[in-house]
Design a protein around this motif. Structure first.
Motif, PDB file in Angstrom:
ATOM      1  N   LEU A  27      11.111  47.178  88.088  1.00 54.56           N
ATOM      2  CA  LEU A  27      11.874  45.930  88.041  1.00 54.56           C
ATOM      3  C   LEU A  27      13.343  46.326  87.868  1.00 54.56           C
ATOM      4  N   VAL A  30      16.381  45.601  84.940  1.00 57.24           N
ATOM      5  CA  VAL A  30      15.855  44.890  83.779  1.00 57.24           C
ATOM      6  C   VAL A  30      16.599  45.361  82.535  1.00 57.24           C
ATOM      7  N   VAL A  33      14.887  41.505  77.156  1.00 60.11           N
ATOM      8  CA  VAL A  33      13.443  41.351  76.992  1.00 60.11           C
ATOM      9  C   VAL A  33      13.196  40.426  75.803  1.00 60.11           C
ATOM     10  N   LEU A  42      11.730  38.693  81.008  1.00 56.26           N
ATOM     11  CA  LEU A  42      12.588  39.807  81.382  1.00 56.26           C
ATOM     12  C   LEU A  42      13.744  39.272  82.222  1.00 56.26           C
ATOM     13  N   THR A  44      16.976  40.485  84.628  1.00 56.85           N
ATOM     14  CA  THR A  44      17.632  41.565  85.353  1.00 56.85           C
ATOM     15  C   THR A  44      19.070  41.128  85.632  1.00 56.85           C
ATOM     16  N   HIS A  49      12.367  36.709  84.882  1.00 53.41           N
ATOM     17  CA  HIS A  49      10.956  36.896  85.195  1.00 53.41           C
ATOM     18  C   HIS A  49      10.102  36.602  83.970  1.00 53.41           C
TER      19      HIS A  49
END
Length: 168
Positions: A27, A30, A33, A42, A44, A49
């Motif tokens: 990913l 990233v 978190v 997550l 980026t 995501h």
């Protein structure tokens, strides 16, 4: 962030990681978190995501919730947190803002909907968190590294020099 892997660390009895394993792979970019309600979130450089967490700590395949995260520019790396109100918080510039403003602290629902800008014109805010007794949201700035809190009800478009608004 360059490898695109998110690692789960198992604590040894000495406060050091006894083991590490990838729970998400490939990913790119990233950085932020957060975990909320059994879901791993997550962020980026450009996307938000979500992946379901299994009881053993492994994660399912990440699904894209939003593809409109503002470009972080040369200071790549977004901050993401799960708030005590079961919303996601991203900043500065970590999540899409309702007005498209950069360097903003944004709150949105866990499904990625209803982004709300809480503060704009943040400069150097490296992280944020909630006071355990009052619930006030505080930010940590660089290079001063001093927590600062904005007054409740301050206008979100006023430069705040890294101060974050207290949440209701």
């Amino acid at each position: 962030p360059d490898s695109g892997d998110v690692l789960a660390l198992r604590d040894g009895a000495d406060g050091r990681a006894a083991s590490a394993r990838a729970v998400v792979r490939d990913l790119p970019g990233v950085h932020g978190v957060a975990v909320l309600g059994g879901t791993l979130y997550l962020v980026t450089d450009r996307e938000l995501h979500a992946a379901l967490l299994a009881p053993d700590g492994s994660a399912g395949e990440p699904a894209t919730l939003r593809a409109d995260v503002p470009d972080p520019g040369p200071a790549a790396g977004h901050t993401l947190a799960a708030g005590p109100d079961a919303h996601l918080y991203g900043g500065p510039c970590a999540l899409p803002t309702d007005g498209g403003h950069a360097a903003a602290l944004v709150r949105l629902r866990a499904d990625g909907s209803e982004p709300e800008t809480l503060a704009r014109a943040l400069r150097g805010t490296l992280g944020f968190g909630w006071h355990p007794a009052t619930g006030a949201l505080w930010g940590m700035d660089h290079p001063d590294a001093l927590p600062v809190e904005a007054a409740r009800g301050a206008a979100p478009d006023q430069p705040s020099l890294g101060a974050l608004h207290e949440l209701v």
